[in-house]
Scaffold this motif. Structure first.
Motif, mmCIF file in Angstrom:
data_model
loop_
_atom_site.group_PDB
_atom_site.id
_atom_site.type_symbol
_atom_site.label_atom_id
_atom_site.label_comp_id
_atom_site.label_asym_id
_atom_site.label_seq_id
_atom_site.Cartn_x
_atom_site.Cartn_y
_atom_site.Cartn_z
ATOM 1 N N TYR A 115 7.423 45.936 -11.732
ATOM 2 C CA TYR A 115 6.185 46.074 -10.307
ATOM 3 C C TYR A 115 4.952 45.950 -10.368
ATOM 4 O O TYR A 115 4.516 46.775 -12.037
ATOM 5 N N VAL A 116 3.995 45.579 -9.701
ATOM 6 C CA VAL A 116 3.090 45.170 -10.285
ATOM 7 C C VAL A 116 1.964 46.070 -9.706
ATOM 8 O O VAL A 116 2.025 45.580 -8.210
ATOM 9 N N CYS A 117 1.373 47.004 -10.263
ATOM 10 C CA CYS A 117 0.760 48.020 -9.012
ATOM 11 C C CYS A 117 -0.517 48.093 -8.681
ATOM 12 O O CYS A 117 -1.357 47.791 -9.935
ATOM 13 N N ARG A 118 -0.740 47.855 -7.505
ATOM 14 C CA ARG A 118 -2.283 48.230 -6.977
ATOM 15 C C ARG A 118 -2.632 49.764 -6.333
ATOM 16 O O ARG A 118 -2.105 51.311 -6.077
ATOM 17 N N ALA A 119 -3.616 50.423 -7.411
ATOM 18 C CA ALA A 119 -4.066 51.789 -7.144
ATOM 19 C C ALA A 119 -5.022 51.818 -5.704
ATOM 20 O O ALA A 119 -5.356 51.320 -5.507
ATOM 21 N N SER A 120 -3.723 52.776 -5.098
ATOM 22 C CA SER A 120 -3.904 52.792 -3.889
ATOM 23 C C SER A 120 -4.495 54.470 -3.490
ATOM 24 O O SER A 120 -4.992 55.180 -4.103
ATOM 25 N N ASP A 121 -4.666 54.552 -1.714
ATOM 26 C CA ASP A 121 -5.397 55.862 -1.601
ATOM 27 C C ASP A 121 -3.735 56.702 -1.240
ATOM 28 O O ASP A 121 -3.086 56.566 -1.347
ATOM 29 N N GLU A 167 -9.891 43.507 -11.606
ATOM 30 C CA GLU A 167 -11.163 41.801 -11.599
ATOM 31 C C GLU A 167 -10.178 41.236 -13.150
ATOM 32 O O GLU A 167 -9.826 40.659 -13.257
ATOM 33 N N LYS A 168 -10.264 42.307 -14.284
ATOM 34 C CA LYS A 168 -9.008 41.813 -15.442
ATOM 35 C C LYS A 168 -8.291 41.973 -16.157
ATOM 36 O O LYS A 168 -7.516 41.207 -16.114
ATOM 37 N N ALA A 169 -7.296 43.490 -15.047
ATOM 38 C CA ALA A 169 -5.673 43.611 -15.401
ATOM 39 C C ALA A 169 -5.064 44.645 -15.114
ATOM 40 O O ALA A 169 -5.812 45.000 -13.800
ATOM 41 N N SER A 170 -3.735 43.909 -14.990
ATOM 42 C CA SER A 170 -2.925 45.086 -14.057
ATOM 43 C C SER A 170 -2.847 46.259 -14.505
ATOM 44 O O SER A 170 -1.594 45.305 -16.298
ATOM 45 N N PHE A 171 -1.765 47.293 -14.020
ATOM 46 C CA PHE A 171 -0.526 48.212 -14.102
ATOM 47 C C PHE A 171 0.496 46.807 -14.522
ATOM 48 O O PHE A 171 0.508 47.831 -13.064
ATOM 49 N N VAL A 172 1.686 47.413 -14.986
ATOM 50 C CA VAL A 172 2.898 47.033 -14.557
ATOM 51 C C VAL A 172 3.546 48.002 -14.909
ATOM 52 O O VAL A 172 3.790 47.873 -15.470
ATOM 53 N N VAL A 173 4.403 47.910 -14.210
ATOM 54 C CA VAL A 173 5.239 49.086 -14.160
ATOM 55 C C VAL A 173 6.900 48.117 -13.891
ATOM 56 O O VAL A 173 7.177 47.333 -13.757
ATOM 57 N N CYS A 174 7.607 48.682 -15.564
ATOM 58 C CA CYS A 174 9.010 48.284 -15.689
ATOM 59 C C CYS A 174 10.360 49.245 -15.151
ATOM 60 O O CYS A 174 10.071 50.111 -16.156
ATOM 61 N N ASN A 175 10.741 49.359 -14.625
ATOM 62 C CA ASN A 175 11.844 50.355 -14.293
ATOM 63 C C ASN A 175 13.143 49.855 -15.551
ATOM 64 O O ASN A 175 13.913 48.539 -14.938
ATOM 65 N N THR A 176 13.016 50.867 -16.732
ATOM 66 C CA THR A 176 14.873 50.605 -17.251
ATOM 67 C C THR A 176 15.636 50.824 -16.022
ATOM 68 O O THR A 176 16.793 50.334 -16.727
ATOM 69 N N CYS A 177 16.075 51.377 -15.485
ATOM 70 C CA CYS A 177 17.129 51.531 -14.303
ATOM 71 C C CYS A 177 18.398 52.267 -15.403
ATOM 72 O O CYS A 177 19.179 52.806 -14.482
ATOM 73 N N VAL A 178 17.942 53.510 -15.610
ATOM 74 C CA VAL A 178 17.846 54.222 -16.412
ATOM 75 C C VAL A 178 17.874 55.600 -15.559
ATOM 76 O O VAL A 178 16.382 56.128 -16.038
ATOM 77 N N LYS A 179 18.328 56.053 -14.395
ATOM 78 C CA LYS A 179 17.747 56.931 -13.602
ATOM 79 C C LYS A 179 17.845 58.699 -14.563
ATOM 80 O O LYS A 179 18.445 58.835 -15.816
ATOM 81 N N HIS A 180 16.783 59.217 -14.117
ATOM 82 C CA HIS A 180 16.804 60.414 -15.064
ATOM 83 C C HIS A 180 16.897 61.471 -13.436
ATOM 84 O O HIS A 180 16.513 61.817 -12.878
ATOM 85 N N GLU A 181 17.539 62.979 -14.030
ATOM 86 C CA GLU A 181 17.788 63.878 -13.646
ATOM 87 C C GLU A 181 17.229 65.161 -13.895
ATOM 88 O O GLU A 181 17.264 65.024 -15.101
ATOM 89 N N LEU A 182 15.629 65.135 -13.376
ATOM 90 C CA LEU A 182 15.376 66.327 -14.320
ATOM 91 C C LEU A 182 15.480 67.892 -13.658
ATOM 92 O O LEU A 182 15.468 68.751 -14.761
ATOM 93 N N VAL A 183 16.136 68.443 -12.733
ATOM 94 C CA VAL A 183 16.299 69.123 -12.351
ATOM 95 C C VAL A 183 17.589 69.996 -13.600
ATOM 96 O O VAL A 183 18.587 69.314 -13.204
ATOM 97 N N GLY A 184 17.217 71.172 -13.983
ATOM 98 C CA GLY A 184 18.433 71.356 -15.601
ATOM 99 C C GLY A 184 18.080 70.531 -16.467
ATOM 100 O O GLY A 184 18.895 69.825 -17.317
ATOM 101 N N SER A 185 17.222 69.449 -16.760
ATOM 102 C CA SER A 185 17.119 68.031 -16.996
ATOM 103 C C SER A 185 16.310 69.205 -18.936
ATOM 104 O O SER A 185 15.500 70.316 -18.814
#
Ligand code: GLA
Length: 385
Positions: A369-375, A197-215
């Motif tokens: 993305y303004v994210c809502r905590a979900s099930d 009711e007071k604040a939101s978690f807003v997610v900002c995507n840099t659009c730099v893709k990470h590749e974690l296998v072998g990273s």
């Protein structure tokens, strides 16, 4: 939608539908595989899989996003010959078999709204949606904690990414309106109510893709283990990093080589920040939570060294927006997203400010993305189109 596509491909039901969300980690980064604490929440972006069981031991999955499909015999699948995306769902089936479960066949269509390579756990969402579908189609009753472990094994052993337990756990056990405070050593958890009711978690995507296998992810994991062994020589009673206080770390720090000293410093301080963040949330102290998020970013940037120029720029821009409590990179790093705690009334201006500034600095238009905590994940059987 996967259901409509399923019916076009395989004909009418009975058809099941599983769904599993992505997650954003609020704080507690690179602590899960060190037996520490994490604080993720499931987001309102998800993988949806329409499916039906089959008695022929064959798994057929069509990815509607990639317009590709895969068809393998569960008993004879060679993971090395699968396309990368198919290793996630088929990997889960292979681990179920390794653990002694009888997996029947599956026909499925799948679609995802979780951005890939963005640090929002698209892979665990895919594994968990597949796990729910496979269990339902094969009549397997497996509790969620165990299922999380099976998905983690699929990623470790079949995909080759040595991730911890956080992502599948969050995809399976999260609750609407709450963050999940998970102790990764004991796998016990608490739900912590979020002040939506007071604040939101807003997610900002840099659009730099990470590749974690072998990273460098797997390399960081090894460095943490080396540092831990050295700490253990001095303090034989410790079983995980969670028992290492800052004082203990400082007492031994001088004997550690610089790189592993920095890695261990991050893990020790980040663990302490997670407990403090939970306390701040429980006390409704968003200013304190924001300070902890900022400190987490600094530690990931300077000591764990998993940030990158674009993530740092995104964090800096976010902090210059009015009202923001805190900003940090989220997920494994090396690209992907930041998570920002923003008062609800400031969200629209925040969005405009970040989009304009980031585009100006990098030439890339970020996704926000303004994210809502979900099930956590669900499965419905005999759904009608
Ligand atoms: C990835 C891994 C997780 C966790 C985070 C970093 O998302 O899958 O297990 O280690 O990185 O906190």
């Amino acid at each position: 939608m996967p259901l409509k596509a399923f019916i076009e491909k395989y004909g009418a039901g009975p058809v099941g539908l599983s769904r599993a969300p992505g997650r954003v980690n609020l704080i507690g980064e690179h602590t899960d595989y060190n037996g520490g604490d994490v604080l993720p929440m499931a987001i309102d972006r998800e993988v949806r899989m329409a499916f039906r069981g089959a008695d022929d031991g064959r798994i057929e999955i069509a990815s509607l996003d990639l317009n590709e499909s895969v068809s393998v015999e569960v008993g004879a699948a060679d993971p090395d010959r699968l396309p990368q995306w198919a290793k996630y769902p088929v990997g889960v089936a292979l681990i179920l078999v390794k653990e002694g479960y009888v997996v029947k066949g599956l026909r499925a269509t799948v679609r995802s709204t979780v951005p890939v390579g963005a640090g929002l756990s698209s892979s665990a969402a895919f594994e968990v949606a597949a796990a729910m579908a496979l269990c339902s189609a094969s009549g397997l009753q497996i509790n969620r904690e165990k299922l999380a472990r099976i998905c983690q094994r699929a990623e470790n052993e079949i995909v080759g990414m040595r991730c911890g337990i956080m992502d599948p756990f969050a995809a399976l056990l999260s609750r609407k309106g709450h963050a999940l405070f998970l102790n990764c050593a004991t796998r016990t958890y608490d739900l912590v109510r979020l002040p939506e009711e007071k604040a939101s978690f807003v997610v900002c995507n840099t659009c730099v893709k990470h590749e974690l296998v072998g990273s460098p992810y797997n390399e960081r994991r090894k460095q943490c283990a080396v540092a831990f062994k050295l700490l253990q020589r001095r303090f034989p009673e410790i079983e995980t990093y969670r028992e290492v206080t800052l004082e203990m770390f400082l007492a031994r720090a001088g004997d550690l080589d610089e790189t592993i000293r920095k890695r261990a410093r991050h893990v020790v301080t980040e663990n302490a920040r997670v407990s403090a963040a939970v306390e701040a949330l429980r006390n409704g102290n968003l200013v304190e939570l924001g300070i902890l998020m900022d400190a987490s970013h600094e530690s990931l940037r300077d000591h764990f060294e998993v940030s990158c120029a674009e993530l740092d720029a995104m964090v800096e821009i976010a902090r210059s927006a009015p009202g923001v409590y805190g900003a940090r990179m989220t997920g494994a790093g090396f690209g992907g997203c930041t998570v920002n705690l923003v008062p609800n009334e400031a969200v629209e201006d925040f969005r405009k400010h970040v989009a304009a500034e980031y585009a100006q600095r990098t030439g890339v238009v970020p996704e926000i993305y303004v994210c809502r905590a979900s099930d956590g994940a669900t499965v419905e059987n005999e759904v009608k189109p």
